[in-house]
Design a protein around this motif. Structure first.
Motif, short mmCIF file in Angstrom:
data_model
loop_
_atom_site.label_atom_id
_atom_site.label_comp_id
_atom_site.label_asym_id
_atom_site.label_seq_id
_atom_site.Cartn_x
_atom_site.Cartn_y
_atom_site.Cartn_z
N LEU A 3 -42.67 -81.82 -38.35
CA LEU A 3 -41.67 -81.75 -37.28
C LEU A 3 -42.37 -81.93 -35.94
O LEU A 3 -43.52 -81.49 -35.78
CB LEU A 3 -40.95 -80.40 -37.31
CG LEU A 3 -40.24 -80.02 -38.60
CD1 LEU A 3 -39.78 -78.57 -38.55
CD2 LEU A 3 -39.06 -80.94 -38.86
N GLU A 4 -41.67 -82.55 -35.01
CA GLU A 4 -42.24 -82.75 -33.67
C GLU A 4 -41.26 -82.27 -32.62
O GLU A 4 -40.06 -82.49 -32.73
CB GLU A 4 -42.53 -84.23 -33.42
CG GLU A 4 -43.60 -84.80 -34.30
CD GLU A 4 -43.88 -86.27 -33.99
OE1 GLU A 4 -43.15 -86.88 -33.20
OE2 GLU A 4 -44.85 -86.79 -34.57
N SER A 5 -41.81 -81.65 -31.57
CA SER A 5 -40.98 -81.28 -30.42
C SER A 5 -40.81 -82.52 -29.55
O SER A 5 -41.57 -83.48 -29.68
CB SER A 5 -41.68 -80.17 -29.61
OG SER A 5 -42.76 -80.72 -28.87
N PRO A 6 -39.85 -82.48 -28.65
CA PRO A 6 -39.81 -83.57 -27.66
C PRO A 6 -41.05 -83.49 -26.77
O PRO A 6 -41.65 -82.43 -26.63
CB PRO A 6 -38.53 -83.28 -26.87
CG PRO A 6 -38.09 -81.92 -27.24
CD PRO A 6 -38.80 -81.50 -28.47
N LYS A 7 -41.43 -84.62 -26.17
CA LYS A 7 -42.53 -84.60 -25.20
C LYS A 7 -42.01 -83.98 -23.91
O LYS A 7 -40.90 -84.26 -23.48
CB LYS A 7 -43.04 -86.02 -24.93
CG LYS A 7 -43.79 -86.58 -26.11
CD LYS A 7 -44.35 -87.96 -25.81
CE LYS A 7 -45.12 -88.46 -27.00
NZ LYS A 7 -45.62 -89.83 -26.80
N VAL A 8 -42.82 -83.09 -23.34
CA VAL A 8 -42.42 -82.36 -22.14
C VAL A 8 -43.41 -82.67 -21.02
O VAL A 8 -44.63 -82.58 -21.22
CB VAL A 8 -42.41 -80.83 -22.43
CG1 VAL A 8 -42.05 -80.05 -21.19
CG2 VAL A 8 -41.45 -80.51 -23.57
N ASN A 9 -42.89 -83.00 -19.86
CA ASN A 9 -43.74 -83.26 -18.69
C ASN A 9 -44.11 -81.94 -18.02
O ASN A 9 -43.24 -81.08 -17.83
CB ASN A 9 -43.03 -84.16 -17.68
CG ASN A 9 -42.92 -85.58 -18.18
OD1 ASN A 9 -43.88 -86.14 -18.71
ND2 ASN A 9 -41.75 -86.17 -18.03
N VAL A 10 -45.39 -81.81 -17.68
CA VAL A 10 -45.90 -80.60 -17.04
C VAL A 10 -46.62 -81.03 -15.76
O VAL A 10 -47.44 -81.93 -15.80
CB VAL A 10 -46.88 -79.85 -17.96
CG1 VAL A 10 -47.34 -78.55 -17.31
CG2 VAL A 10 -46.27 -79.57 -19.32
N LYS A 11 -46.29 -80.39 -14.66
CA LYS A 11 -46.91 -80.75 -13.38
C LYS A 11 -48.25 -80.04 -13.20
O LYS A 11 -48.50 -79.37 -12.20
CB LYS A 11 -45.95 -80.46 -12.24
CG LYS A 11 -44.70 -81.30 -12.30
CD LYS A 11 -43.96 -81.36 -11.00
CE LYS A 11 -42.70 -82.18 -11.05
NZ LYS A 11 -42.72 -83.40 -11.79
N LYS A 12 -49.09 -80.17 -14.19
CA LYS A 12 -50.45 -79.64 -14.18
C LYS A 12 -51.34 -80.66 -14.87
O LYS A 12 -50.89 -81.45 -15.70
CB LYS A 12 -50.54 -78.31 -14.96
CG LYS A 12 -49.70 -77.19 -14.40
CD LYS A 12 -50.32 -76.61 -13.16
CE LYS A 12 -49.51 -75.43 -12.66
NZ LYS A 12 -50.04 -74.86 -11.45
#
Length: 131
Positions: A3-12
């Protein structure tokens, strides 16, 4: 089961995200609201439980800076891993995706697929706010 999570953008930066995910105590901040227990057992090992589910112990199995952190089941009856993949977008932002891999019989897989999918999605989408 994979299973995979959606890709999430992180401002770091990818290194900052890697450092955060490499410290198992930080996973408490990523847990869903229905968590009933969280306890750091060792530097690289923690226990957690969600309401209505058995306790699960995870330990850090692998860390490759700044792109990958792998947690795996520490004992117990289930063998699975949770892999955090971090990719750099630019110097001040990155993307995180969690991948769950487990070897379960078909009946067990059918029962846990929904809850596990929701769980890893919650973990991933919590990263930008937790760091």
């Amino acid at each position: 089961m994979n299973l995979e999570s959606p890709k999430v953008n992180v401002k770091k930066s990818s290194q900052e995200v890697f450092d955060f995910l490499s410290d198992v105590k930080n996973f408490e901040a990523l847990m869903p609201e229905n968590i009933s227990k969280f306890e750091v057992l060792e530097n690289d090992k923690f226990l957690f439980a969600l309401k209505g589910m058995p306790e699960i112990v995870l330990e850090k199995k692998e860390a490759i800076a700044p792109n990958k952190v792998v947690l795996g089941a520490a004992g117990g009856k289930l063998d699975f891993s949770l892999e955090g993949n971090i990719s750099e977008v630019d110097e001040t932002s990155s993307e995180v995706q969690l991948k769950f891999t487990g070897d379960f019989n078909p009946m067990m897989a059918m029962m846990i697929k929904g809850p596990i999918s929701k769980f890893i999605e919650t973990l991933a989408t919590s990263v930008p706010n937790a760091i």
